[in-house]
Motif scaffolding. Structure first.
Motif, PDB file in Angstrom:
ATOM      1  N   SER A 169      -0.086   5.242   1.099  1.00 52.17           N
ATOM      2  CA  SER A 169      -1.149   6.045   1.698  1.00 52.17           C
ATOM      3  C   SER A 169      -0.657   7.447   2.013  1.00 52.17           C
ATOM      4  O   SER A 169       0.437   7.611   2.573  1.00 52.17           O
ATOM      5  CB  SER A 169      -1.648   5.390   3.000  1.00 52.17           C
ATOM      6  N   ASN A 177       0.808  -1.215   0.000  1.00 51.40           N
ATOM      7  CA  ASN A 177       0.000   0.000   0.000  1.00 51.40           C
ATOM      8  C   ASN A 177       0.847   1.274   0.000  1.00 51.40           C
ATOM      9  O   ASN A 177       1.936   1.318   0.588  1.00 51.40           O
ATOM     10  CB  ASN A 177      -0.907   0.039   1.234  1.00 51.40           C
ATOM     11  N   THR A 209      -2.859  -1.234  -2.344  1.00 51.93           N
ATOM     12  CA  THR A 209      -3.881  -0.190  -2.439  1.00 51.93           C
ATOM     13  C   THR A 209      -3.232   1.191  -2.419  1.00 51.93           C
ATOM     14  O   THR A 209      -2.259   1.432  -1.702  1.00 51.93           O
ATOM     15  CB  THR A 209      -4.873  -0.307  -1.269  1.00 51.93           C
TER      16      THR A 209
END
Length: 458
Positions: free
Chosen positions: A389, A387, A416
């Motif tokens: 972020s 990920n 993600t």
């Protein structure tokens, strides 16, 4: 009984001189005392003046050095209990008036020595022209410095060496400073503390083009400053504020984490890396930085040395201090990871400035701050199926520099991309492109305060 030697008056060393009251070397049980009541100097006759002192330490023997050494005429070399003996003793000022007290090597203590105390004070506390090697088995306070603003100079290098254990360190007197200085030569320090009290002791290393190797630093150290071509950290570093004097950690040289995962904690002062930051090859050591309200500045590439990838780089899980990655402070390269993971900032971080081009990790990247600036040319964030972020952005957005293109790529797997702040350019002229590639993962743009893509994005 020991065979004692008392010398009253100034001593001149001419040629090779050995003074030895270590009776245990000859089968005795009590070593004699050696007492110099005044200064020790060489003789200015063009020949080398080499002094060896041996006091074993068996029984109640003692070594007393009451006067300066080499204050007027320097010795050539000096050895004090360099091969044997468990005696604790005090070393007076060596040299004076800006000139060396010994032109060559100085060897003090051995692997069995007790505490070695340096009583000199100021810029002339100890000044030698060769390599200074001090060895003790005295524990955390094996090497003690009692003077004010002590400067130890070893033109050929300085090495404080642990005895039979690994816990033999430097202890600075309360509210005093210590500087170790060489002429482009190495400095090695096992560990450094001050006497618990006023948090006001500064510890400084100046090694020029040499390498500074430093173990753990803590307990009442206010400022920790190192200048060297290479800085090898082998322990945690903790500095503590002295009233209104915030405690800084200033590393001027290429930093290498050697032998473990370490934490740098400043007492609300700046943590500054002037150059590169790497792990020792193939160790993937992690670094945690805690600066509170102090700023954290990275000015060189991270994890780009051969096999020098870091483990996890964590910066300010708490505290409001700004964090800056300068234009040269890439993490890895476009094709190789520079760290396992990046966990940068927290909900109180004022501004996180990311000004480089490449931020490449094998694991997750999490950036948290009230405001973000990305001023690098075409910043590129890459992970391996992990990920990325950008969290918070409560007071501002992710602001790209003029005409810079942003790319975030988490690979072909399930990494993600989650971006809470709005992404926008500066609005000056050409549009900025944003490319997000999450493979089979999700892309989440969840700015709750308005548009997710803003000004000047193409």
């Amino acid at each position: 009984a020991g065979a004692d030697l008392d010398i009253d008056g100034k001593v001149f060393i001419s040629g090779n001189v050995t003074i030895d009251t270590d009776n245990t070397e000859s089968g005795g049980t009590n070593d004699g005392d050696i007492n110099f009541s005044a200064a020790i100097d060489g003789v200015d006759d063009g020949t080398a003046d080499n002094l060896v002192i041996k006091v074993g330490g068996a029984g109640s023997s003692a070594l007393t050095l009451s006067g300066n050494i080499g204050d007027v005429v320097a010795l050539s070399t000096l050895k004090i209990n360099a091969t044997a003996g468990n005696l604790a003793f005090t070393v007076p000022q060596i040299g004076g008036g800006g000139s060396v007290g010994v032109t060559g090597a100085v060897d003090i203590g051995n692997a069995a020595s007790g505490d070695i105390t340096f009583s000199g004070t100021g810029a002339n506390a100890l000044d030698v022209g060769g390599l200074l090697t001090v060895t003790s088995n005295g524990g955390a306070d094996a090497f003690q410095f009692t003077g004010t603003d002590v400067e130890i100079r070893g033109d050929g290098g300085i090495a404080f060496v642990a005895g039979s254990g690994t816990d033999d360190g430097l202890r600075i007197a309360d509210n005093k400073d210590l500087t170790l200085r060489t002429v482009n030569s190495d400095v090695t320090v096992t560990s450094v503390t001050s006497v618990a009290g006023d948090d006001a002791s500064d510890f400084t290393i100046v090694a020029g083009t040499g390498t500074a190797t430093v173990g753990a630093v803590g307990t009442d150290i206010n400022d920790f400053d190192v200048t060297a071509a290479s800085i090898v950290l082998k322990g945690d570093v903790t500095t503590e504020a002295d009233g209104d004097d915030a405690a800084e950690i200033d590393l001027n040289g290429a930093v290498v984490l050697d032998g473990g995962d370490y934490t740098l904690t400043s007492g609300g002062g700046t943590v500054d890396f002037s150059s590169t930051l790497d792990s020792k090859a193939s160790e993937a050591n992690s670094l945690t930085i805690v600066s509170g309200a102090g700023t954290v500045d990275f000015n060189g590439a991270i994890g780009t040395a051969t096999n020098g990838i870091l483990g996890t780089l964590t910066v300010n899980a708490g505290g409001a201090g700004n964090i800056t990655f300068a234009s040269a402070a890439d993490v890895g390269t476009a094709t190789a990871a520079g760290a396992g993971s990046l966990v940068i900032g927290n909900g109180s971080t004022a501004t996180l400035a990311i000004n480089g081009a490449d931020y490449n990790t094998s694991g997750v990247q999490t950036y948290t701050a009230n405001a973000f600036t990305l001023s690098g040319a075409d910043p590129d964030f890459n992970t391996t199926n992990s990920n990325v972020s950008f969290v918070d952005g409560a007071t501002s957005d992710i602001v790209l520099t003029n005409s810079a293109n942003l790319e975030i790529n988490t690979g072909t797997g399930t990494g993600t991309i989650d971006i809470e702040p709005q992404i926008k350019g500066t609005g000056d002229d050409a549009n900025t492109n944003v490319t997000l590639n999450a493979g089979t993962g999700n892309i989440i743009l969840d700015n709750t305060g308005g548009a997710v893509i803003g000004t000047d994005i193409g």
